[in-house]
Design a protein around this motif. Sequence first.
Motif, PDB file in Angstrom:
ATOM      1  N   ARG A  33       0.843  -1.217   0.000  1.00 40.73           N
ATOM      2  CA  ARG A  33       0.000   0.000   0.000  1.00 40.73           C
ATOM      3  C   ARG A  33       0.871   1.256   0.000  1.00 40.73           C
ATOM      4  O   ARG A  33       0.461   2.291  -0.485  1.00 40.73           O
ATOM      5  N   TYR A  34       2.064   1.159   0.572  1.00 41.62           N
ATOM      6  CA  TYR A  34       2.934   2.340   0.615  1.00 41.62           C
ATOM      7  C   TYR A  34       3.205   2.882  -0.785  1.00 41.62           C
ATOM      8  O   TYR A  34       3.153   4.081  -1.019  1.00 41.62           O
ATOM      9  N   GLU A  35       3.504   1.991  -1.710  1.00 40.43           N
ATOM     10  CA  GLU A  35       3.740   2.406  -3.098  1.00 40.43           C
ATOM     11  C   GLU A  35       2.439   2.932  -3.683  1.00 40.43           C
ATOM     12  O   GLU A  35       2.392   4.018  -4.250  1.00 40.43           O
ATOM     13  N   ALA A  36       1.387   2.142  -3.504  1.00 38.20           N
ATOM     14  CA  ALA A  36       0.105   2.478  -4.127  1.00 38.20           C
ATOM     15  C   ALA A  36      -0.409   3.839  -3.651  1.00 38.20           C
ATOM     16  O   ALA A  36      -1.034   4.570  -4.426  1.00 38.20           O
ATOM     17  N   TRP A  37      -0.163   4.180  -2.425  1.00 41.08           N
ATOM     18  CA  TRP A  37      -0.701   5.420  -1.878  1.00 41.08           C
ATOM     19  C   TRP A  37       0.322   6.571  -1.898  1.00 41.08           C
ATOM     20  O   TRP A  37       0.106   7.611  -1.273  1.00 41.08           O
TER      21      TRP A  37
END
Length: 420
Positions: free
Chosen positions: A119-123
């Motif tokens: 999620r870190y990348e996605a967000w």
Amino acid sequence: MRTTRRALAAVVSAAALLVASGCGAGEDDATASTVEVFTWWAEGGEKAGLDALVSRFTAACPGQEFQSGVIAGGAGVNAKQVLNARLQQNDPPDTFQAHAGAELLDHINAAQVSDLTARYEAWGLTAALPAGLIETLTVNGKLWSVPAGVHRANVVWANDQVLADAGILVAPKNLKEFVANLEKLRRNGIESPLALGRDWTQLMLLEAVLISDLGSKRFNGLFNGETKWDGKPVRTAIDDFATIVGYSNPDRDSLDWPQAEQLLIDGKAGYQMMGDWVAADLDQKNFSGYDSFTFPGNGKTFQWLADSFVLTTGAANPAGAECWLRTVASPEGQQAFNARKGSIPARTDAPTVGFTDYQIEAVEDWKSGTPVPSCAHGSACSQPWQNAANAALGAFSTSGDAAALQAALAAAARQFVRQP
Ligand code: GAL
């Protein structure tokens, strides 16, 4: 409680599925899925921050409804106990508030929180968070929580009028000047010039004194085994701490931080040493006669802590919890939350619209200051270590036994320190 909530969530999910697949009875699916968000932000500036985040969540996550799992008590003293009991009974909220850093370790090791690395990348968090913060958040190569904001712990709040009445017009630069001012206030009729609360607030004060006496590098070493807790420099700091505690209200052990803050508002004290959630709370209470300064002798040290949210492995509504986390992670969510909470965004690209002058300064200090973590707020210590330190401080408050305090803190470090 869990059964009821989970059963409800299951019914709601089933209903949503039926409607989505066209198999519904034609009823409208107005019932939202609830997301239980567990925090200790029950009132004042803390609740104002949470409410702002909830507004963003409601707008960004249609079909999801915020359900407050709040247990009052500063620094989560009560909430953490309730949370642990619920986790043990396999009754987790969907997401809970936790401090970034060592405090999350036990939850990670017990597989109670989910891996959020992807999620870190996605967000956009990988690019937007300071590298040092990501490093602190990383355990076993993975990321387990989403930071909402960064608070500064090592701040002193002052009642302008009380100080002016005693002829104190400038902020003390070191411990000696601070103690001299406390003495001056007492001579001027303020019997307990330092507003202080229970155990963990006393630990905050001790940490600030340790930073002054040891400097940031040796202070950091206290938490990775490089600085001895049983050495002479720590004893000197404990003695200085004892002197300062001697100027505090005798009922400190029964007060939480907002009650100690009330002493400041009422002019019964001149100073309170506390994190910068105080500013938002004083504003909520319409008290404007205050000023603040970095704890005397701390120089440019920025003692930080970060509030973050996790996704529990047993979440009844993981999709809803994820939408909560995405809201927390977003620049807009961080702006809305921090503007009301008194902290600063963890993201470096979040807008600072609506921030106070203090917050704008804090943003700058966070960039240019020397960061050190906090044991009282979990960035430096694991939860068992923090518990042991709080217990040692509580005992000292009654006994005044400096040697016993140092021995207890040294024993806790021996038991819980993790080598770098
Ligand atoms: C800290 C928390 C802050 C603030 C404070 C007082 O641990 O990170 O957001 O709530 O406790 O309760």
